[in-house]
Design an enzyme around this catalytic site. Structure first.
Site, short mmCIF file in Angstrom:
data_model
loop_
_atom_site.label_atom_id
_atom_site.label_comp_id
_atom_site.label_asym_id
_atom_site.label_seq_id
_atom_site.Cartn_x
_atom_site.Cartn_y
_atom_site.Cartn_z
N GLU A 161 0.82 -1.23 0.00
CA GLU A 161 0.00 0.00 0.00
C GLU A 161 0.85 1.27 0.00
OE1 GLU A 161 -2.95 -0.11 3.10
OE2 GLU A 161 -4.25 -1.40 1.92
N GLU A 317 -6.62 -7.72 -0.48
CA GLU A 317 -6.98 -7.65 0.94
C GLU A 317 -8.41 -7.20 1.09
OE1 GLU A 317 -4.81 -5.08 3.50
OE2 GLU A 317 -2.88 -5.65 2.68
C1 GAL Z 1 -4.33 -2.51 4.97
C2 GAL Z 1 -2.90 -2.95 5.11
C3 GAL Z 1 -2.78 -4.19 5.97
C4 GAL Z 1 -3.60 -4.03 7.22
C5 GAL Z 1 -5.03 -3.72 6.84
C6 GAL Z 1 -5.95 -3.57 8.01
O1 GAL Z 1 -4.42 -1.18 4.63
O2 GAL Z 1 -2.33 -3.21 3.86
O3 GAL Z 1 -1.43 -4.40 6.29
O4 GAL Z 1 -3.07 -3.00 7.99
O5 GAL Z 1 -5.06 -2.52 6.13
O6 GAL Z 1 -7.27 -3.29 7.58
#
Ligand code: GAL
Length: 673
Positions: A161, A317
């Protein structure tokens, strides 16, 4: 797609045996070997086939500068490959170890106020730090050298990110890099002075050495300087990505590369970024408290599919249930995780992944949900995860399939950055809000939509919609004119075509090619008072609805006024104009119609452009066609009945339907004739 990219994507698909990727972030450095064993057992039970390995493992991988400790990672990868699970191997560079800050304090980023950020969280790096870049390339190289041939390695996950927490750095190193960037753009200081309009407020520079980033200043900063700094900051982070990518590609030319995006993320120009990677991937965390969060999520899904011209993308994710970083974090209720996962697949995703595999016991994310929660596998979440794995297995045949669209919405990061600069007629016109206002009617009507940048070839689209294309180059405006002249249908909102790439107002306040295309002349922007709306009427004076946010005084030169402002200062003046050019048509909206009226306008525009919806469904029910499959997704909390008008069979559970499908609340079906 270039051959090399096709081959690299093919490597990932082969590793997965053509199945949809399913898994999550797995951080073995945080757990004992016994837990690893349980992890792979549960992964197999759930149908997991790909995990993102150790995205934040840097301090475990390189405990001291230049001293790599990769054996544990080798063991972890062996554990995966022994279980038939592949690795989306992270380069782990998103959270530098403490030693980097100690040995290179200048690698820490500085805010616009001059505050140097401290280590102790993550993403504490200056994108132009020589030490940071060198250290990331060294780590990426060490991982590629050691694991390039590992049977688990399916794809590289570069960093994590980019820009999420620090999207720009204002330090002296970045100031120097900014000057270099400006020199290559403007050649000499005269060019910069002209482009930035520095005769205004005595801002003229005598040499590049005098130029600084737009740090905290007494009052409104130079807009062109701010815009260039946005471009530079996106490019700076992209250079970090490219440095790591080049290193892993040098060693492993056949392994695809991605980095995870964040949907409609303003700081990074994802068009430029997507060109630099093999596969687009995205992290999706819709706000459960937002109005209709699934519509914003669908828009982001469509953007991800569009970024590489329709190529399948990875949902890298999402949360299995609750997140931990908004002020209030309710869980995803039963069925929602499945619904949104299958929505992503419907909209072109070939991967459904999560943050994270196992819930952390310590640290800042211990209250974030995970595929294996603290409660363990005997839990609602793990049962839903397993069921989803089963669903995805059944949908294997869909990988690689396309989502065709006749409509496209234009999105340009330049226009977004420009639109949201300060010192404008109003600060209430926001890009994402406007995109959603124009996207929603298509979502409601089950009309698939792509997104494209304004300088793209648009000839394949029947209808092009341009919400707030505030900044547009003369060349892009002329292409839009040519698109309409060639028979295309274009709908554009107010406060579009206003400035050129240097934030300089186009002659007359509207790019000449667009003034010709719409057959209008703008006279004066007239943003509405904050709580106001203005009634709109058709040519016969019949009330149609209301306009919000904006109005403007405009004249039709070579177009028809189809809607008028019905009261107020602009009574009787055009609110919506249309110019027909034979088969083509250009519609201009000088206000933001209320949602219902927007639906009518865009629905009618789609009909005139010959666009047909995928299916007519009850409110809140989505229908999307991907390849030969029809997805129907119930975003409501009521049972619904959908007329599919044909005999179809469920790919998920083999149920046969004769013309009608009933869906439970949050239910989904994936059908094929
Ligand atoms: C994303 C990030 C992850 C984790 C997640 C939590 O933005 O890439 O590492 O922090 O959020 O929602």
């Amino acid at each position: 797609m270039p051959d090399a990219v096709t081959d690299r994507v093919g490597h990932l698909n082969n590793r997965l045996g053509g199945r949809i990727a399913f898994g999550g972030d797995w951080s073995p450095e945080q757990w004992s070997r016994e837990v690893w064993d349980e992890d792979v057992r549960l992964m197999r039970e759930a149908g997991v086939n790909l995990v993102t390995v150790s995205p934040f493992g840097w301090s475990a991988l390189e405990p001291q500068p230049g001293v790599f400790a990769l054996d544990w990672l080798g063991d972890a990868l062996d554990t995966l490959s022994d279980a038939g699970i592949s690795a989306c191997l992270a380069t782990a560079t998103a959270s530098p170890p403490a030693w980097l800050a100690r040995t290179h304090p200048e690698s820490l980023p500085v805010t616009a106020d001059g505050v140097r950020l401290s280590p102790g969280s993550r993403q504490h790096y200056c994108p132009n730090s020589v030490a940071y870049r060198a250290a990331t390339v060294a780590l990426a190289g060490a991982l590629a050298q050691r694991f390039g041939d590992h049977p688990a390695l399916a794809i590289w996950h570069i960093n994590n990110e980019y820009g999420a927490h620090v999207d720009a750095c204002y330090c002296d190193v970045c100031a120097d890099a900014f000057r270099v960037w400006l020199t290559s753009r403007y050649v000499d200081i005269t060019g910069l002075n002209a482009a930035w309009g520095t005769t205004f407020w005595s801002q003229r520079y005598g040499a590049f050495e005098e130029v600084v980033p737009p740090r905290r200043a007494p009052y409104i900063g130079n807009p062109a300087q701010q815009l260039d700094f946005r471009r530079f900051s996106s490019d700076s982070l992209l250079a970090c990505f490219a440095a790591e990518r080049n290193e892993v590609r040098r060693v492993t030319p056949d392994i695809p590369v991605t980095t995870n995006f964040m949907g409609l993320f303003k700081p990074l120009d994802y068009w430029a970024w997507a060109d630099e990677e093999d596969i687009v991937s995205d992290d999706a965390y819709p706000d459960l408290d937002a109005l209709d969060p699934h519509i914003g999520a669908a828009l982001a899904n469509d953007l991800m599919r569009s970024l590489r011209g329709g190529q399948p993308w990875m949902l890298m994710e999402q949360a299995p249930s609750a997140i931990n970083w908004r002020p209030n974090n309710p869980p995803k209720p039963p069925g929602l995780m499945r619904l949104w996962s299958l929505m992503a697949v419907a909209r072109g995703a070939d991967a459904v992944m999560f943050f994270q595999w196992r819930a952390s016991q310590r640290g800042a994310e211990k209250f974030h949900s995970a595929m294996v929660p603290h409660a363990g596998p005997d839990s609602r979440i793990f049962r839903e995860v397993k069921a989803l794995g089963h669903d995805l297995e059944r949908l294997s045949g869909l990988t690689g399939e396309q989502v065709p669209a006749d409509v496209c919405i234009l999105l340009s990061w330049d226009a977004w950055w420009g639109l949201e600069l300060d010192s404008h007629p109003t600060d209430r016109v926001r890009m994402v809000d406007q995109l959603l206002a124009y996207y929603r009617p298509f979502w409601d009507a089950n009309v698939p939509v792509d997104l494209r940048p304004p300088d793209a070839d648009l000839s394949a689209y029947r209808l092009v919609v341009a919400p707030n294309l505030y900044l547009v180059s003369t060349a892009a405006a002329e292409r839009l004119e040519a698109y309409v002249e060639a028979g295309g249908h274009l709908v554009m909102s107010f406060f579009s075509g206003v400035v050129d790439e240097q934030e300089c107002i186009h002659p007359g306040g509207l790019a000449p090619a667009l003034a010709r295309t719409f057959g209008i002349r703008l006279e004066e922007p007239w943003p509405l008072h904050v709580e106001d709306s203005v009634p709109l009427a058709d040519r016969d004076g019949r009330t149609m609805g209301t306009g919000t946010l904006w109005s403007e005084s405009l004249h039709v030169v070579d177009a028809g006024a189809v809607v008028m402002f019905a009261t107020g200062d602009l009574t009787g003046r055009p609110a919506v104009t249309r110019r027909a050019t034979g088969p083509g048509e250009a519609t201009y909206l000088a206000t933001r119609p209320n949602p219902e009226l927007m639906g009518t306008f865009l629905g009618d525009a789609a009909v005139r452009a010959g666009v047909t919806p995928t299916l007519t469904t009850p409110d809140g029910v989505e229908a999307v066609r991907r390849g030969s499959a029809l997805f129907v997704l119930n975003h409501t909390q009521a049972e619904v009945e959908i007329d599919i008008g044909a005999r179809m069979t469920s790919l998920l559970d083999s149920t046969e339907y004769d013309g009608v499908v009933r869906l439970a609340p949050r239910g989904v079906q994936v059908l094929r004739a």
